[in-house]
Design an enzyme around this catalytic site. Structure first.
Site, PDB file in Angstrom:
ATOM      1  CG  ASP A 179      63.644   9.984 129.204  1.00 25.63           C
ATOM      2  OD1 ASP A 179      63.321   8.936 129.218  1.00 25.63           O
ATOM      3  OD2 ASP A 179      64.466  10.093 128.441  1.00 25.63           O
TER       4      ASP A 179
ATOM      5  CE  LYS B   7      65.851   8.543 125.150  1.00 27.71           C
ATOM      6  NZ  LYS B   7      65.840   8.644 126.543  1.00 27.71           N
TER       7      LYS B   7
END
Ligand code: ATR
Length: 225
Positions: free
Chosen positions: A101, A65
């Protein structure tokens, strides 16, 4: 046919190809969605190759990420705040990086599970990309107390200090960072596991007695099952 994938390492456990196939069927879109194993240290080269082969976008998971954040040429405000990117969209002139997220986590806990966070005692485990991406949305729900705890305590202390300085965190939330052992004696209403421990079928090594009666334990990762 539009081509998408989820990239991670490991990736064989991912349910994303099945989930996105169902989304595609629901929305009548013709697309292909695969699981892409990214060799460690070769994220950019793997993504370049996927784009060259016609890839339109990627979901990004552990441990890439932060690489995806760097790879993006433009980022949404929530990706900037998270310092991590879990979604890449390839346009003709740019690569847009987003981070879904935090929004997904909050929606699942508060709407799907019907568990409010406001004025509750919340423990966030981990200090990597998943934890970082969840911190701002969690803070904005104004829990009574938000503790970030990590196996390497220094990372949790630094992360909490960084977010406590953000102007948008000027809400009356007590934000603390610590190691797992420092949690001894504390109790929480909601415990969120944002470590990657469960990918290896392990559980973080926590002191006993953390869970208040009726508390929620939530794991952001899932393993091989
Ligand atoms: P992610 O993007 O999923 O957060 P990451 O950035 O690699 O992935 O971070 C992994 C997190 O899981 C870290 O907080 C890591 O703890 P350390 O900083 O101490 O390494 C945590 N983690 C991984 N395996 C763990 C385990 N077995 N027990 C506890 N924490 C673990």
């Amino acid at each position: 046919m539009d081509r998408y994938a989820v990239i991670g390492n490991p990736i064989a456990h991912s349910k994303s190809p099945r989930i996105h196939a169902l989304f595609a069927a629901q929305t009548a879109q013709a697309l292909s969605y695969e699981a892409l194993l990214g060799p460690l240290g070769a994220f950019a080269a793997t993504v370049d190759a996927f784009r060259a082969a016609g890839g339109r976008g990627l979901n990004v998971t552990v441990p890439f990420k932060l690489d995806a954040f760097t790879y993006a040429t433009r980022r949404t405000p929530r990706a900037e705040a998270a310092g991590a990117v879990n979604t890449l969209a390839f346009g003709p002139d740019e690569v847009l990086g987003d981070n879904t997220d935090g929004a997904g986590l909050l929606r699942d806990i508060t709407v799907n599970l019907g568990c409010p966070l406001t004025e509750r005692r919340v423990l966030l485990l981990g200090a990597g990309g998943a934890a970082r991406g969840s911190l701002l949305p969690l803070l904005l729900t104004e829990p009574a107390r938000l503790v970030v705890a990590n196996r390497s305590s220094a990372k949790a202390v630094a992360l909490a200090a960084e977010f406590a300085r953000l102007p948008s965190c000027a809400v009356a939330v007590k934000l603390e960072g610590c190691g797992f052992a420092d949690l001894a004696g504390a109790q929480f209403d909601v415990v969120i596991n944002a470590t990657s421990a469960s990918l290896g079928d392990a559980a973080p090594d926590l002191p006993a007695g953390l869970y208040a009666p009726g508390s929620l334990a939530y794991d952001m990762m899932y393993g091989k099952g």
